[in-house]
Each structure stands twice: as C-alpha cells, then as structure tokens.
Scaffold this motif. Structure first.
Motif, PDB file in Angstrom:
ATOM      1  N   UNK A   1      15.836  -5.851 -11.923  1.00  0.00           N
ATOM      2  CA  UNK A   1      15.599  -4.697 -11.041  1.00  0.00           C
ATOM      3  C   UNK A   1      14.118  -4.467 -10.897  1.00  0.00           C
ATOM      4  N   UNK A   2      13.728  -3.922  -9.766  1.00  0.00           N
ATOM      5  CA  UNK A   2      12.332  -3.559  -9.582  1.00  0.00           C
ATOM      6  C   UNK A   2      11.964  -2.536 -10.624  1.00  0.00           C
ATOM      7  N   UNK A   3      10.913  -2.774 -11.436  1.00  0.00           N
ATOM      8  CA  UNK A   3      10.605  -1.879 -12.529  1.00  0.00           C
ATOM      9  C   UNK A   3       9.940  -0.619 -12.040  1.00  0.00           C
ATOM     10  N   UNK A   4       9.825   0.347 -12.939  1.00  0.00           N
ATOM     11  CA  UNK A   4       9.069   1.559 -12.620  1.00  0.00           C
ATOM     12  C   UNK A   4       7.611   1.201 -12.521  1.00  0.00           C
ATOM     13  N   UNK A   5       6.783   2.062 -11.896  1.00  0.00           N
ATOM     14  CA  UNK A   5       5.415   1.708 -11.610  1.00  0.00           C
ATOM     15  C   UNK A   5       4.625   1.206 -12.804  1.00  0.00           C
ATOM     16  N   UNK A   6       4.628   1.915 -13.937  1.00  0.00           N
ATOM     17  CA  UNK A   6       3.825   1.487 -15.060  1.00  0.00           C
ATOM     18  C   UNK A   6       4.453   0.265 -15.655  1.00  0.00           C
ATOM     19  N   UNK A   7       5.394   0.115 -15.508  1.00  0.00           N
ATOM     20  CA  UNK A   7       6.695  -0.252 -15.908  1.00  0.00           C
ATOM     21  C   UNK A   7       6.638  -0.723 -17.291  1.00  0.00           C
ATOM     22  N   UNK A   8       6.415   0.442 -17.923  1.00  0.00           N
ATOM     23  CA  UNK A   8       6.509   0.254 -19.299  1.00  0.00           C
ATOM     24  C   UNK A   8       7.894  -0.068 -19.579  1.00  0.00           C
ATOM     25  N   UNK A   9       3.903   2.728 -20.093  1.00  0.00           N
ATOM     26  CA  UNK A   9       3.900   2.898 -20.307  1.00  0.00           C
ATOM     27  C   UNK A   9       4.512   3.050 -20.073  1.00  0.00           C
TER      28      UNK A   9
ATOM     29  N   UNK B   1       0.828  -1.205   0.000  1.00  0.00           N
ATOM     30  CA  UNK B   1       0.000   0.000   0.000  1.00  0.00           C
ATOM     31  C   UNK B   1       0.862   1.255   0.000  1.00  0.00           C
ATOM     32  N   UNK B   2       1.963   1.225   0.731  1.00  0.00           N
ATOM     33  CA  UNK B   2       2.873   2.366   0.726  1.00  0.00           C
ATOM     34  C   UNK B   2       3.473   2.558  -0.671  1.00  0.00           C
ATOM     35  N   UNK B   3       3.781   1.443  -1.335  1.00  0.00           N
ATOM     36  CA  UNK B   3       4.327   1.529  -2.680  1.00  0.00           C
ATOM     37  C   UNK B   3       3.313   2.136  -3.640  1.00  0.00           C
ATOM     38  N   UNK B   4       2.048   1.747  -3.502  1.00  0.00           N
ATOM     39  CA  UNK B   4       1.001   2.315  -4.357  1.00  0.00           C
ATOM     40  C   UNK B   4       0.910   3.825  -4.168  1.00  0.00           C
ATOM     41  N   UNK B   5       0.972   4.257  -2.926  1.00  0.00           N
ATOM     42  CA  UNK B   5       0.878   5.692  -2.660  1.00  0.00           C
ATOM     43  C   UNK B   5       2.073   6.440  -3.242  1.00  0.00           C
ATOM     44  N   UNK B   6       3.250   5.882  -3.046  1.00  0.00           N
ATOM     45  CA  UNK B   6       4.461   6.587  -3.455  1.00  0.00           C
ATOM     46  C   UNK B   6       4.679   6.548  -4.965  1.00  0.00           C
ATOM     47  N   UNK B   7       4.348   5.438  -5.610  1.00  0.00           N
ATOM     48  CA  UNK B   7       4.680   5.275  -7.019  1.00  0.00           C
ATOM     49  C   UNK B   7       3.537   5.614  -7.962  1.00  0.00           C
ATOM     50  N   UNK B   8       2.305   5.708  -7.449  1.00  0.00           N
ATOM     51  CA  UNK B   8       1.168   5.975  -8.335  1.00  0.00           C
ATOM     52  C   UNK B   8       0.374   7.199  -7.893  1.00  0.00           C
ATOM     53  N   UNK B   9      -0.086   7.209  -6.646  1.00  0.00           N
ATOM     54  CA  UNK B   9      -0.990   8.276  -6.203  1.00  0.00           C
ATOM     55  C   UNK B   9      -0.283   9.633  -6.174  1.00  0.00           C
TER      56      UNK B   9
END
Length: 375
Positions: free
Chosen positions: A367-375, A88-96
């Motif tokens: 590596x841990x991808x970026x959030x969209x981890x493309x788009x 949930x913390x990751x969702x807030x930091x990387x998306x919201x």
C-alpha cells in the motif's frame, strides 16, 4: 437479467482501504512502530532525563533508532522522478497542509496553557521541523540522484554546513542538509540497495554486535556525548573538543554511526507481520504528529517533573508506550485523517490525468505508505 446495482462509493473506499492495509510490507511497519515508540518515550521523559542516568543512557543508546531511522524510512518510500503536477500535489496534501494544521494546533494549545499566541512559519514548533525538512528532501531528491557521487556530495555538504552560521533553525535548514545523506541512503535501500546485507547470514551477528555496542556507549559514556552533536541544528562551536577546525569529524562519526545502527536495526527487524505491532506501525505518521499535543499539557502542568522513584519512571515509560499504541490505532487514525491527510480540493486546481510516477522497489506490491512513512 437486471444489471447489479453499483456499490456505494463508501463501500468501495472501505474495501480498498482494507486491501491496502493487508498488502502493506510489515517489515517497514514494524520498524516504524519501534522508532515511533522510542520517540514518544523520550519526549515523554525529556523533562526529567538530565537528572536520571538510566533515562539519559537510554536516550544516547537509542538515538539512532529514532530520528535517523525516521529519516531513512522516509527516504525508502520517496520518489526521485520528475516533480510533475501529481507529485507536487501530493507534497502539498501530505506534508505542507498537515504541517500548517498542526503548527496552528500547537499555537492554540500553548495559548490555552498560558503562553502568548504565536504563529509559527519560519520555525515550526517541536517535532514539526521534520515535515519541513521532509518537504525539502523530496524537492531535492530528483536533483541529488543526478550527481555522479550523491552520497559523497551530500555528506560533504552535511559536514560543511556546520561552518555557515546562516544555516540554523530557520526553515529547518541545518537539519535538512545534515540529514540529507541519510535520506538519500534510505531512498537507495528502497531501490534494492544493500539487499545482501539484509538477507545474508553473516550480517546477523554483525547487526547484533552493532546494537550491543550502541548500548555499551550509552551506558558508559552517555554523559560525554553532547546534545548538540546529535541534534545537529546549530553551527559548530569553538568549545567543541576537537576545536572548530576539526569539528566536522565529530559530525562525520555521528552520521556514520547513525547510518550503521539503522542498518543493524533493519537487519534485526522481523519481516513477517507481527500481531498488533504491524498494524500500529502503519500509523507512524499519525503518532509522530499527535503525541506532542498530548505530552505538552501534561508536562506543563508539572506532572512529569514529579516523577522520581524507579517505579514511577517505569510507569511513565509504560504510559508513553500505551500512548503510542492508542495514537497508532486504526480508529484514531481514521478520526484525525482530515488533519493528517487533509483534502486539498478547495486549494488546488483539478488534477490533469497523465502517466504515473514509477513506484519505489520497497513499495511495490504494498500500500502507498503514509508521508513520513514511518516517523
């Protein structure tokens, strides 16, 4: 013997970043770069697309390789584990937080260009709808995987939502549910699903045929394909060719075609590291977030609408590709990281230590991808 002095934290962080970059899976980064480039090109040329047959044909032929590909790639690197404190913390930091930050930047830029200042919350502007949908997809995924037939159920929901007027642009509700089957399919691919398709010899000519078929449809029938069929952000309309009763069939064909074409794209995508391309593809999320802020003032000044000749159109496309490369470059990504991956320590309580969530098969050893981890 004296103990060696510890290395500065910045040095350790830089070493970890270089190691993570080296260990990324180039297959996904190559696909991200292609999808991001197509998105930037079409958004750059969007204001003249209706009057230029070549651009409109390209828009239809490449549609599945843009947003649907981004959706499935986002699913590849998503986690279906329990939504504990760390996810949930990751969702807030990387998306919201990035969604709110770029929404505010968009509002400030449109105000600077002469529009009324407006704060976007319910309907995020331009491309930011994707982040809102991504937030809900990741919340829904742990529930979806508990279903007996997840792909069937999510597809039925996707088709049925077109009959509910309340599901539209607000909170990106329509797109969230319509694209949910593709997001789930991407997650399954991340778990190792369809490995036979990606490795068998027989699938290679099939993938080539699929890409060629998309090009043929785009060239011959691009004016017959309606924009609302592809955007899927509004309810069905009575004016649909198959009438309101059978409008869901069009959406089913569009979704099935999108899934098949993305699979064809991934089958043809090189798995090895490509010079420059793989590095830039790692910045797909940054490209997706930044490019509207660059394109908007150019478009509003009327510079794009003046493009008319074939040479000017080619030049515009090349400028869009160059923009993609600049925005995806490591220096730009580091520069805007406070916006694309903002610190949330001021907002969130200290994280509690606990067992880590399982890593998707596609991301193991990478590596841990970026959030969209493309788009």
């Amino acid at each position: 013997m004296d103990k060696p002095l510890p290395r500065p934290a910045t040095t350790v962080s830089a070493d970890r970043s270089r190691t993570a970059e080296r260990d990324r899976n180039p297959w996904w980064d190559n696909a991200r770069f292609l999808s991001a480039t197509l998105i930037v090109v079409l958004h750059t040329c969007g204001s003249i697309m209706a009057r230029e047959d070549a651009l409109h044909s390209f828009h239809i032929a490449s549609w599945a390789f843009r947003v649907p590909a981004f959706v499935m790639l986002a699913g590849v690197f998503s986690n279906a584990g329990p939504l504990g404190p760390r996810p949930l913390r990751t969702l807030l930091q990387s998306i919201v937080l990035p969604a709110l930050a770029f929404s505010l930047l968009f509002s400030l830029e449109t105000y600077w260009l002469g529009a009324e200042f407006r704060v976007h919350v319910v309907e995020l502007p331009w491309t930011l709808w994707f982040l809102m949908s991504l937030f809900f997809w990741r919340l829904l995924l742990p529930l979806v995987v508990q279903l007996r037939h997840p792909l069937l159920v999510t597809t039925c929901v996707s088709l049925a939502v077109g009959y509910v007027d309340e599901f539209g642009m607000a909170f990106s509700a329509s797109r969230t549910l319509v694209y949910l089957p593709l997001f789930y399919l991407g997650w399954r691919i991340g778990q190792g699903y369809l490995n036979t398709w990606f490795t068998s010899r027989w699938s290679l000519p099939v993938a080539v045929a699929g890409i060629l078929a998309s090009c043929v449809v785009g060239w011959l029938w691009h004016r017959d394909v309606k924009g609302n069929w592809l955007s899927m952000r509004h309810p069905y309309a009575v004016a649909d060719p198959l009438s309101l009763e059978w409008a869901w069939l069009i959406r089913l064909v569009v979704l099935a075609s999108a899934a098949a074409l993305v699979l064809c794209l991934l089958r043809l995508m090189p798995r090895r590291r490509l010079p420059l391309i793989s590095t830039l593809g790692a910045g797909g999320f940054t490209i997706y977030l930044l490019h509207p802020l660059v394109i908007l003032p150019v478009r509003e000044q009327g510079w794009i609408s003046r493009v008319d000749t074939a040479v000017e159109i080619v030049g515009l496309v090349l400028c869009a590709i160059l923009l993609t490369m600049v925005l995806g470059s490591p220096p730009v990504r580091r520069l805007v990281r406070p916006l694309t991956r903002p610190s949330a320590g001021w907002l969130l309580a200290p994280a509690a230590t606990g067992p880590q969530q399982p890593t998707p098969v596609a991301a193991q050893g990478a590596a841990a991808p970026e959030p969209v981890r493309t788009p």
